[in-house]
Design an enzyme around this catalytic site. Structure first.
Site, PDB file in Angstrom:
ATOM      1  N   ARG A 164       7.289  18.079  53.374  1.00 33.59           N
ATOM      2  CA  ARG A 164       7.398  17.444  54.688  1.00 33.59           C
ATOM      3  C   ARG A 164       6.881  18.324  55.826  1.00 33.59           C
ATOM      4  O   ARG A 164       7.403  18.284  56.941  1.00 33.59           O
ATOM      5  CB  ARG A 164       8.859  17.040  54.966  1.00 33.59           C
ATOM      6  CG  ARG A 164       9.444  16.074  53.951  1.00 33.59           C
ATOM      7  CD  ARG A 164       8.655  14.770  53.876  1.00 33.59           C
ATOM      8  NE  ARG A 164       9.186  13.953  52.798  1.00 33.59           N
ATOM      9  CZ  ARG A 164       8.743  13.980  51.540  1.00 33.59           C
ATOM     10  NH1 ARG A 164       7.727  14.764  51.224  1.00 33.59           N
ATOM     11  NH2 ARG A 164       9.272  13.225  50.617  1.00 33.59           N
ATOM     12  N   SER A 240      14.766   8.951  56.453  1.00 31.58           N
ATOM     13  CA  SER A 240      15.507  10.157  56.085  1.00 31.58           C
ATOM     14  C   SER A 240      15.565  11.118  57.271  1.00 31.58           C
ATOM     15  O   SER A 240      14.526  11.552  57.767  1.00 31.58           O
ATOM     16  CB  SER A 240      14.838  10.845  54.890  1.00 31.58           C
ATOM     17  OG  SER A 240      14.811   9.989  53.771  1.00 31.58           O
ATOM     18  N   GLU A 336      14.456  16.535  59.097  1.00 29.50           N
ATOM     19  CA  GLU A 336      13.077  16.126  58.808  1.00 29.50           C
ATOM     20  C   GLU A 336      12.470  15.508  60.060  1.00 29.50           C
ATOM     21  O   GLU A 336      11.267  15.605  60.297  1.00 29.50           O
ATOM     22  CB  GLU A 336      13.071  15.118  57.656  1.00 29.50           C
ATOM     23  CG  GLU A 336      11.717  14.630  57.246  1.00 29.50           C
ATOM     24  CD  GLU A 336      11.768  13.721  56.030  1.00 29.50           C
ATOM     25  OE1 GLU A 336      10.984  12.745  56.013  1.00 29.50           O
ATOM     26  OE2 GLU A 336      12.567  13.956  55.112  1.00 29.50           O
TER      27      GLU A 336
END
Length: 340
Positions: A164, A240, A336
């Site tokens: 990520r 998320s 994230e």
């Protein structure tokens, strides 16, 4: 080029948070940046980059210039019997790109179906889901420097892709605007389904391997995502919120003594990835809320705007979760989502 002052970013973030930017500029060409930079007032202000706003949490107004790339062309650059290389504008919606490629019968992006946001965000975030990541198919990323408008092109190996993240999210954050991304995809008869993710593999178990197509995988992934994740159009969210944490073997074994049923994935480097959703649920946060910010009751990794939440409400909730998970497991959850 299009520029507006005192601009609301409400429709530019999937959390549905009200936030304003002093200036908002949509650019599609290199010359647009040069034009903006020629304005002494604009050039003196801080600049930042957004895409579709599906991975952002605004907590305050921005006294500067918010830039968004709207270049939305798709072009086949090269092809042979097995592969096709396509150049895609950063302003193309990621969902539209995936559906376009699977309709052509091309393998590569089908596991990333229904991820919100734009193509420009894909290399920045190195988006991933269901056993696939953007870096698996990206060959080149072409950017525009927000300081001088110069073009810079990066090969896959130069992008520093990781879980990520990328060089565009770290070293060149809010400096290099992704303009175009080139993907290498497999043609129908030359590729095959990526069934590394067990729930996806189980979901298509009724098919013979040779029967599977990119369209079947795409449709299956979309169905799974709709069942597991809330619709951001109904309940504001950014998917998320936290990354899945990684611990070394020694600490994993210590945790496993206290939590023998803890789900995990052993990585090639010997470390262990633990699902953040499980940690949050075990810490007792699933379905709970603070003010108008809540933890999704069907997937604990998703924080939602229950209606009228501010960015600070969401941020405060995330910090409370971090503190509880750290207290219970000794693990720090890293967001994230970008918090601005």
């Amino acid at each position: 080029m299009h520029i507006q002052a005192n601009y609301s970013l409400l429709k530019h973030n999937t959390f549905h948070i009200q936030s304003k930017t002093q200036y908002y500029a949509e650019v599609s060409r290199q010359s647009d940046i040069l034009t903006l930079r020629s304005d002494l007032k604009l050039a003196s202000l801080p600049w930042r980059i957004i895409g579709g706003g599906s991975n952002l949490l605004f907590t305050e107004n921005f006294n500067g210039v918010t830039v968004c790339c709207t270049f939305n062309k798709i072009k086949i650059m090269q092809e042979d019997n097995d592969d096709v290389w396509i150049s895609v504008g950063a302003g193309v919606a990621w969902i539209d790109l995936v559906r376009y490629t699977v309709a052509q019968g091309w393998w590569g992006l089908e596991n990333l179906a229904l991820i919100p946001g734009t193509v420009g965000a894909a290399p920045v975030q190195n988006i991933g889901a269901y056993g696939a990541e953007a870096r698996d198919t990206i060959t080149r990323v072409q950017t525009l420097d927000l300081f001088d408008g110069q073009r810079r092109e990066f090969r896959n190996s130069e992008c520093n892709f990781d879980y990520r993240t990328s060089i565009f999210k770290e070293e060149f954050s809010n400096r290099l605007l992704v303009h175009r991304v080139t993907f290498r995809l497999k043609k129908l008869t030359a590729g095959h389904a990526n069934l590394f993710y067990e729930p996806l593999k189980n979901a298509v178990a009724s098919y013979e391997k040779e029967e599977l197509t990119p369209q079947i995988i795409c449709d299956t992934v979309e169905r799974i995502r709709r069942n597991r994740l809330p619709d951001p159009n109904k309940n504001g969210n950014a998917g998320s919120f936290f990354k899945n944490p990684v611990v070394d073997q020694e600490y994993f074994e210590k945790l496993a003594e206290d939590f023998p049923d803890m789900p995990h994935h052993r990585m090639v480097n010997g470390c262990y990835k633990i699902p953040a959703a499980w940690l949050i649920e075990e810490a007792g946060w699933k379905g709970k809320s603070i003010r108008q910010a809540g933890v999704c009751d069907i997937h604990a990794l998703v924080l939602v705007n229950l209606g009228g939440a501010t960015g600070c409400d969401i941020k405060n909730l995330s910090q409370a979760i971090q503190e509880e998970v750290n207290h219970k497991f000794g693990i720090h959850l890293e967001p994230e989502v970008l918090i601005w």
